[in-house]
Scaffold this motif. Structure first.
Motif, mmCIF file in Angstrom:
data_model
loop_
_atom_site.group_PDB
_atom_site.id
_atom_site.type_symbol
_atom_site.label_atom_id
_atom_site.label_comp_id
_atom_site.label_asym_id
_atom_site.label_seq_id
_atom_site.Cartn_x
_atom_site.Cartn_y
_atom_site.Cartn_z
ATOM 1 N N LEU A 90 -0.422 -20.059 49.793
ATOM 2 C CA LEU A 90 -0.198 -18.732 50.368
ATOM 3 C C LEU A 90 -0.408 -17.642 49.319
ATOM 4 N N ALA A 94 -2.919 -14.243 49.378
ATOM 5 C CA ALA A 94 -2.063 -13.090 49.664
ATOM 6 C C ALA A 94 -2.860 -11.819 49.924
ATOM 7 N N LEU A 97 -4.402 -12.045 53.277
ATOM 8 C CA LEU A 97 -3.343 -11.974 54.277
ATOM 9 C C LEU A 97 -2.913 -10.531 54.521
ATOM 10 N N ALA A 98 -2.824 -9.765 53.440
ATOM 11 C CA ALA A 98 -2.427 -8.359 53.561
ATOM 12 C C ALA A 98 -3.432 -7.557 54.380
ATOM 13 N N LYS A 99 -4.694 -7.959 54.364
ATOM 14 C CA LYS A 99 -5.756 -7.241 55.076
ATOM 15 C C LYS A 99 -6.043 -7.817 56.463
ATOM 16 N N ARG A 102 -5.516 -7.947 63.612
ATOM 17 C CA ARG A 102 -4.906 -8.578 64.788
ATOM 18 C C ARG A 102 -5.819 -9.587 65.469
ATOM 19 N N LEU A 108 -5.070 -20.279 55.722
ATOM 20 C CA LEU A 108 -4.004 -20.136 54.726
ATOM 21 C C LEU A 108 -3.857 -21.371 53.846
ATOM 22 N N LEU A 123 -3.974 -18.649 60.322
ATOM 23 C CA LEU A 123 -3.180 -17.568 60.893
ATOM 24 C C LEU A 123 -4.086 -16.779 61.821
ATOM 25 N N GLY A 126 -3.019 -11.545 62.480
ATOM 26 C CA GLY A 126 -2.377 -10.763 61.421
ATOM 27 C C GLY A 126 -0.985 -11.265 61.079
ATOM 28 N N ALA A 127 -0.263 -10.458 60.317
ATOM 29 C CA ALA A 127 1.039 -10.871 59.789
ATOM 30 C C ALA A 127 2.056 -11.209 60.876
ATOM 31 N N ASP A 128 1.921 -10.629 62.057
ATOM 32 C CA ASP A 128 2.850 -10.916 63.147
ATOM 33 C C ASP A 128 2.260 -11.903 64.153
#
Length: 148
Positions: A90, A94, A97-99, A102, A108, A123, A126-128
Motif C-alpha cells: 500500500l 500511496a 491511491l491519492a489520485k 471514482r 494495490l 481498488l 477511489g478512496a471510498d
C-alpha cells in the motif's frame, strides 16, 4: 512444519530468487500427512544437500507445488510478516491511491511483486470505493483473515 527437498540440479531457479516451485522439481515432502494435504501449509525448502533455500506455502493439489514467502532463513511466516507486506504494498502505491478517481481501477497488491504470491487486490471507485481481493493460491488463502 513441512520440509520440501528439491531434486539435485533443480535448485537453480530458487537460487536466482524465482518464487515458484513446480511439482517436477520436488524430490520429496516430509511432514505430517494432514499438513501435506492442507493447501497453504508453510514449508522449509531445502536443496538435496539439505541447504536452506526458502520458506514457502505448499499445495499438493497444484502444479505450482510451492510459492516462496521468503528466501531469508530468519524471517518467520506469521501474522506480522503478512501485515508488514500488505502495508509495504500500500505504501508503494500511496501516490497513485491519492489520485485515484471514482471510476478508476487501481492495483494495490500485485502478488509476487509484493511478496504475497497469489494475492491480487484492486481498488475500484477511489478512496471510498470497493476492494476486490483475489486469493489465487493456497498460501494467501490460508492467511485470508490476516490479509483482510
Amino acid at each position: 512444519m513441512l520440509i520440501i527437498t528439491i531434486k539435485q540440479g533443480k535448485e537453480k531457479s530458487l537460487l536466482e530468487r524465482q518464487p515458484w516451485i513446480y511439482a517436477s522439481a520436488i524430490d520429496k515432502v516430509d511432514g505430517k500427512p494432514q499438513e501435506k494435504m492442507k493447501p497453504g501449509s508453510t514449508a522449509i525448502v531445502q536443496s538435496s544437500s539439505q541447504q536452506f533455500l526458502a520458506r514457502a506455502a505448499y499445495n499438493s493439489k497444484s502444479q505450482i507445488r510451492a510459492r516462496v514467502w521468503s528466501f531469508d532463513p530468519n524471517e518467520a511466516v506469521d501474522h506480522a510478516m503478512i501485515k508488514r507486506r500488505v502495508k509495504l504494498a500500500l505504501d508503494k502505491r500511496a501516490a497513485a491511491l491519492a489520485k485515484a478517481g471514482r471510476n478508476q481501477l487501481l492495483a494495490l497488491v500485485k502478488g509476487e511483486d509484493d511478496g504475497l504470491p497469489g494475492l491480487l487486490v484492486d481498488l475500484y471507485g477511489g478512496a471510498d470505493g470497493y476492494l476486490i481481493c483475489q486469493f489465487q493460491a493456497g498460501g494467501v488463502d490460508a492467511w485470508k483473515v490476516a490479509i483482510v
